[in-house]
Scaffold this active site. Structure first.
Site, mmCIF file in Angstrom:
data_model
loop_
_atom_site.group_PDB
_atom_site.id
_atom_site.type_symbol
_atom_site.label_atom_id
_atom_site.label_comp_id
_atom_site.label_asym_id
_atom_site.label_seq_id
_atom_site.Cartn_x
_atom_site.Cartn_y
_atom_site.Cartn_z
ATOM 1 N N HIS A 219 28.978 18.577 21.466
ATOM 2 C CA HIS A 219 27.695 18.748 22.165
ATOM 3 C C HIS A 219 26.633 19.131 21.145
ATOM 4 O O HIS A 219 25.933 18.278 20.612
ATOM 5 C CB HIS A 219 27.886 19.797 23.256
ATOM 6 C CG HIS A 219 26.729 19.939 24.202
ATOM 7 N ND1 HIS A 219 25.599 19.171 24.136
ATOM 8 C CD2 HIS A 219 26.547 20.772 25.255
ATOM 9 C CE1 HIS A 219 24.770 19.530 25.101
ATOM 10 N NE2 HIS A 219 25.315 20.500 25.795
ATOM 11 N N HIS A 259 24.280 7.612 21.197
ATOM 12 C CA HIS A 259 23.998 8.465 22.356
ATOM 13 C C HIS A 259 24.593 7.821 23.588
ATOM 14 O O HIS A 259 24.586 6.584 23.707
ATOM 15 C CB HIS A 259 22.483 8.664 22.540
ATOM 16 C CG HIS A 259 22.166 9.836 23.396
ATOM 17 N ND1 HIS A 259 22.136 9.757 24.779
ATOM 18 C CD2 HIS A 259 21.909 11.126 23.085
ATOM 19 C CE1 HIS A 259 21.860 10.950 25.260
ATOM 20 N NE2 HIS A 259 21.726 11.807 24.269
ATOM 21 N N ASP A 315 19.383 14.575 16.731
ATOM 22 C CA ASP A 315 19.972 15.420 15.696
ATOM 23 C C ASP A 315 19.806 14.858 14.295
ATOM 24 O O ASP A 315 19.968 15.573 13.311
ATOM 25 C CB ASP A 315 21.464 15.634 15.976
ATOM 26 C CG ASP A 315 21.664 16.542 17.167
ATOM 27 O OD1 ASP A 315 20.869 17.482 17.315
ATOM 28 O OD2 ASP A 315 22.591 16.303 17.945
HETATM 29 N N1 CMC Z 1 28.845 6.395 13.851
HETATM 30 C C1 CMC Z 1 29.574 5.273 13.767
HETATM 31 N N2 CMC Z 1 30.009 4.580 14.847
HETATM 32 C C2 CMC Z 1 29.663 5.068 16.042
HETATM 33 C C3 CMC Z 1 28.891 6.223 16.188
HETATM 34 C C4 CMC Z 1 28.470 6.885 15.030
HETATM 35 N N3 CMC Z 1 27.736 7.996 15.093
HETATM 36 N N4 CMC Z 1 28.700 6.486 17.507
HETATM 37 C C5 CMC Z 1 29.340 5.505 18.157
HETATM 38 N N5 CMC Z 1 29.925 4.662 17.286
HETATM 39 C C6 CMC Z 1 30.689 3.455 17.597
HETATM 40 C C7 CMC Z 1 32.029 3.857 18.192
HETATM 41 O O1 CMC Z 1 33.010 4.035 17.198
HETATM 42 C C8 CMC Z 1 32.296 2.688 19.107
HETATM 43 O O2 CMC Z 1 32.775 1.637 18.292
HETATM 44 P P1 CMC Z 1 33.964 0.667 18.819
HETATM 45 O O3 CMC Z 1 33.330 -0.092 19.958
HETATM 46 O O4 CMC Z 1 34.296 -0.164 17.641
HETATM 47 O O5 CMC Z 1 35.055 1.586 19.278
HETATM 48 C C9 CMC Z 1 30.908 2.293 19.603
HETATM 49 O O6 CMC Z 1 29.991 2.781 18.623
HETATM 50 C C10 CMC Z 1 30.565 2.930 20.957
HETATM 51 O O7 CMC Z 1 30.884 4.302 20.890
HETATM 52 P P2 CMC Z 1 31.132 5.223 22.156
HETATM 53 O O8 CMC Z 1 32.095 6.303 21.793
HETATM 54 O O9 CMC Z 1 31.435 4.390 23.343
HETATM 55 O O10 CMC Z 1 29.728 5.852 22.348
HETATM 56 P P3 CMC Z 1 29.441 7.078 23.263
HETATM 57 O O11 CMC Z 1 28.248 6.734 24.012
HETATM 58 O O12 CMC Z 1 30.613 7.481 24.050
HETATM 59 O O13 CMC Z 1 29.211 8.246 22.207
HETATM 60 C C11 CMC Z 1 28.245 9.959 20.937
HETATM 61 C C12 CMC Z 1 28.023 8.922 22.058
HETATM 62 C C13 CMC Z 1 26.924 10.724 20.755
HETATM 63 C C14 CMC Z 1 29.354 10.939 21.325
HETATM 64 C C15 CMC Z 1 28.610 9.219 19.629
HETATM 65 O O14 CMC Z 1 27.652 8.249 19.336
HETATM 66 C C16 CMC Z 1 28.825 10.161 18.460
HETATM 67 O O15 CMC Z 1 29.901 10.730 18.310
HETATM 68 N N6 CMC Z 1 27.772 10.328 17.590
HETATM 69 C C17 CMC Z 1 27.864 11.210 16.436
HETATM 70 C C18 CMC Z 1 27.610 12.642 16.846
HETATM 71 C C19 CMC Z 1 26.166 12.897 17.247
HETATM 72 O O16 CMC Z 1 25.240 12.493 16.574
HETATM 73 N N7 CMC Z 1 25.977 13.621 18.374
HETATM 74 C C20 CMC Z 1 24.667 14.004 18.871
HETATM 75 C C21 CMC Z 1 24.350 13.331 20.175
HETATM 76 S S1 CMC Z 1 22.645 13.555 20.668
HETATM 77 C C22 CMC Z 1 22.567 15.219 21.188
HETATM 78 C C23 CMC Z 1 22.368 15.384 22.668
HETATM 79 O O17 CMC Z 1 21.580 14.673 23.286
HETATM 80 O O18 CMC Z 1 23.018 16.316 23.239
#
Ligand code: CMC
Length: 378
Positions: A219, A259, A315
């Site tokens: 988070h 995101h 972030d």
């Molecule tokens: N770097 C590289 N690849 C990524 C990233 C990233 N930061 N984020 C997503 N992907 C890839 C992921 O591996 C997946 O690839 P594949 O289809 O090959 O498996 C694809 O993109 C879709 O990912 P997802 O897990 O379905 O995306 P999500 O919407 O569930 O995840 C997230 C969102 C924020 C948890 C994720 O993007 C992440 O872990 N980001 C890094 C941590 C971060 O910056 N967090 C802050 C979020 S903003 C703060 C807030 O609003 O609270």
């Protein structure tokens, strides 16, 4: 009437569990609205305290109303001896989020939070930044400073942390960063606060729980991870592209990208990007902003951006902005908590106003009919 069939949705993804009039996130446009007002416009024209007032009251304050609100915060910024002792005597290597959570919780023990939810909420908004700044000084062996009633939340925090009146633009920048973190739908910490409020528990308990939820790396935390990544790149012998390439190769996620809702761009990141560029021009040392641009360019080249639905999030830039303001890296997540307190407190009030106990169910998937074995026979 019998209960409807249970719905199974692990993680509650895409399940609506509350109505809110506080913030609206439109991932398509993309846009973030606070009480219907565009957060980007507020960031440009308004202030964190004005925005907190808006979230709490449903409309922007007049000048008199804002002055009154400011006065209510000012009279609560100081910490009682009991809370100050918790903060000042925390070990210097204590995790700042733990100190902040304990400080907020302790305010209630010493009865300095008032009787009503609104008084509780004012107390958190006023004292959380004071507690954090006090810890920042105490762990450097410096004396606690008294809050000043001529400075707003952001300026007071920088003054109390650094011991000198902040540069006006720096205070404005921190104010904008707090505003952009003020509320964001039913994220995990906000949900936590509403669950606690739904038991008719008090605001301080709800906020203590929310801080605990924000502490988790899934988070809060990415802003700190971004800065640590940049520092690591700077110290390594790799260039930005090969560093990021290695991260992806190892299956790591690049912090500050992606995101759940915003797939094109995060409107908060747009505002902070401009600020990050501005502060990078006046900050000595490595060009953090330039490095972030290189990270983004690499991900674009690699077709991660858009094709994977990941783009810079809030972030990515908040970390370098805080760093340029002289805020310690381990304070980045607590800064998020300070900003989000405006939204948490508004959400808790909204829960009280239309309460239903939040009580989902779990499906039992363990063993059944297991016989009891007496302790000496195990
Ligand atoms: N770097 C590289 N690849 C990524 C990233 C990233 N930061 N984020 C997503 N992907 C890839 C992921 O591996 C997946 O690839 P594949 O289809 O090959 O498996 C694809 O993109 C879709 O990912 P997802 O897990 O379905 O995306 P999500 O919407 O569930 O995840 C997230 C969102 C924020 C948890 C994720 O993007 C992440 O872990 N980001 C890094 C941590 C971060 O910056 N967090 C802050 C979020 S903003 C703060 C807030 O609003 O609270």
């Amino acid at each position: 009437m019998s209960d409807p069939e249970p719905v199974r949705r692990i993680g509650l993804d895409n399940v609506i569990v509350a109505d809110t009039e506080l913030s609206e996130i439109d991932g398509e446009k993309p846009e973030l609205l606070y009480r219907g007002v565009d957060a980007q416009e507020l960031a440009e024209k308004s202030s964190y305290e004005e925005t907190a007032y808006l979230l709490w009251n449903g409309e922007l304050p007049t000048r008199d109303e804002l002055d009154e609100f400011r006065a209510e915060l000012d009279e609560r910024r100081g910490l009682s001896r009991g809370v100050a002792e918790v903060v000042e005597h925390a070990p210097e290597d204590a995790v700042p989020m733990d100190v902040l959570r304990s400080a907020v919780s302790t305010t209630q023990v010493y009865g300095e939070v008032g009787e009503t939810p609104r008084e509780n909420a004012l107390s958190v908004l006023a004292k959380a930044p004071t507690a954090l700044a006090t810890f920042g000084r105490a762990r450097r062996g410096e004396e606690t400073l008294e809050p000043r009633d001529d400075l707003d939340t952001a300026a007071n925090f920088l003054y109390m942390l650094n011991g000198e009146e902040p540069d006006e633009r720096h205070a404005e920048i921190l104010d904008t960063a707090l505003l952009l973190h003020a509320d964001h739908g039913l994220n995990a910490s906000t949900f936590t606060s509403r669950v606690i409020a739904s038991t008719e528990s008090d605001v301080i308990s709800a906020l203590t729980g929310a801080i605990g939820a924000l502490k988790g790396p899934l988070h809060g935390g990415a802003n700190q991870d971004v800065m640590e990544m940049l520092l690591d790149i700077d110290e390594s012998d790799k260039d930005v592209s090969s560093y990021v390439a290695d991260m992806l190769e190892n299956g790591e996620r690049v912090p500050g990208f992606g995101h759940r809702v915003y797939k094109e761009f995060d409107p908060r990141a747009e505002v902070l990007k401009e600020i990050a560029e501005e502060v990078s021009e006046t900050t000595e040392g490595p060009d953090w902003y330039g490095m972030l641009e290189e990270v983004e360019a690499y991900l674009r080249e690699e077709k991660r951006i858009h094709e994977k639905g990941i783009s810079p999030n809030v972030d990515l830039y908040s970390g370098t902005v805080y760093y340029s303001l002289g805020i310690p890296i381990d304070f980045f997540v607590p800064m998020f908590a300070v900003g989000r307190s405006a939204g948490w407190t508004a959400q808790v009030q909204e829960q009280y106003d239309n309460n239903r106990l939040v009580r989902p169910r779990a499906e039992y998937v363990g063993e059944r009919g297991v016989e009891y074995t007496p302790i000496d026979e195990r």
